[in-house]
Scaffold this active site. Structure first.
Site, PDB file in Angstrom:
ATOM      1  N   HIS A  11       5.162  42.598  55.907  1.00  9.92           N
ATOM      2  CA  HIS A  11       5.493  41.225  55.582  1.00  9.92           C
ATOM      3  C   HIS A  11       4.084  40.316  55.002  1.00  9.92           C
ATOM      4  O   HIS A  11       2.973  40.845  55.101  1.00  9.92           O
ATOM      5  CB  HIS A  11       5.733  40.237  56.863  1.00  9.92           C
ATOM      6  CG  HIS A  11       5.054  40.111  57.708  1.00  9.92           C
ATOM      7  ND1 HIS A  11       3.941  39.384  57.946  1.00  9.92           N
ATOM      8  CD2 HIS A  11       4.830  40.600  58.987  1.00  9.92           C
ATOM      9  CE1 HIS A  11       3.169  39.335  58.902  1.00  9.92           C
ATOM     10  NE2 HIS A  11       3.709  40.174  59.599  1.00  9.92           N
ATOM     11  N   GLU A  86       8.018  43.349  65.239  1.00  7.66           N
ATOM     12  CA  GLU A  86       6.693  43.759  65.810  1.00  7.66           C
ATOM     13  C   GLU A  86       6.882  43.925  67.503  1.00  7.66           C
ATOM     14  O   GLU A  86       7.662  43.734  68.142  1.00  7.66           O
ATOM     15  CB  GLU A  86       5.865  42.574  65.570  1.00  7.66           C
ATOM     16  CG  GLU A  86       4.369  42.676  65.876  1.00  7.66           C
ATOM     17  CD  GLU A  86       3.655  43.930  65.127  1.00  7.66           C
ATOM     18  OE1 GLU A  86       3.873  45.163  65.675  1.00  7.66           O
ATOM     19  OE2 GLU A  86       2.940  43.745  64.217  1.00  7.66           O
TER      20      GLU A  86
END
Length: 211
Positions: A11, A86
């Site tokens: 990202h 994550e």
């Protein structure tokens, strides 16, 4: 032999990235730099002319926003998967990450999040995170044989995939930095995981020159 081709994209930048704070499962949006980096991925895709079968993303908004910006011209529906999140850093989320990992120029931290033996209150140990990510990609490959997939996720996710491909243990130092909006291409076959092109960043550097 079946195989699944995966372009794994980190990202774009968030304010917490810029402040070097652990994000984990905290749902932090892209900042302006991160949006520009996502646009650089869009330009990369235009040059590569890859005909993707699907676009997958972590369900955290920094990954979703990156996918939406990068693939906006192509009309893909971004599929959100929580298994691509994550690592969950539990009670340490929001803290400066440099205080929680060992660095060459200072003494060891009170707690070392890179130690596989470290348990994370309300979070994931490193081995548990590793196992989650490897299971996630094996499941994706099993469900989508012979497909070309774009997957937008996180730095920790990329690190776990890299270690699995290279057969590198969780304690070894990684020799490169995982850049926001970097692109990593690998394939999963019925026999093994194979690197194709890793840590592609030229598109990011060109975007930064324009900022």
């Amino acid at each position: 032999m079946t195989r699944t081709e995966i372009w794994l994209i980190r990202h774009g930048e968030t304010d917490w990235n810029a402040e070097q704070r652990l994000q984990g499962w905290r749902d932090i949006p892209l900042n302006d730099v991160g949006k520009a980096q996502a646009l650089s991925v869009q330009r990369y895709l235009e040059q590569q002319r890859i005909d993707f079968d699907a676009v997958l993303s972590s369900d955290l908004q920094r990954a979703i926003q990156t996918a939406q910006i990068a693939f906006e011209p192509y009309g893909y529906q971004v599929e959100q998967l929580s298994m691509l999140r994550e690592r969950n850093y539990g009670i340490y989320e929001g803290q400066p990450w440099q205080q929680l990992i060992p660095l060459p120029d200072r003494q060891a931290p009170t707690i070392n999040l890179r130690d596989p033996q470290t348990e994370i209150p309300e979070g994931e140990s490193l081995p548990v995170f590793y196992q989650r990510i490897i299971r996630a990609f094996n499941q994706i490959a099993q469900d989508r044989p012979q497909q070309k997939l774009a997957v937008v996720a996180h730095g920790g996710v990329i690190d776990m995939v890299w270690r699995h491909i290279k057969n590198i243990d969780l304690t070894s130092q990684r020799p490169y930095k995982i850049m926001n909006a970097s692109v990593n291409h690998f394939r999963i076959t019925t026999q093994q995981w194979e690197e194709v092109a890793w840590a592609q960043t030229d598109h990011i550097e060109m975007a930064n020159e324009g900022l």
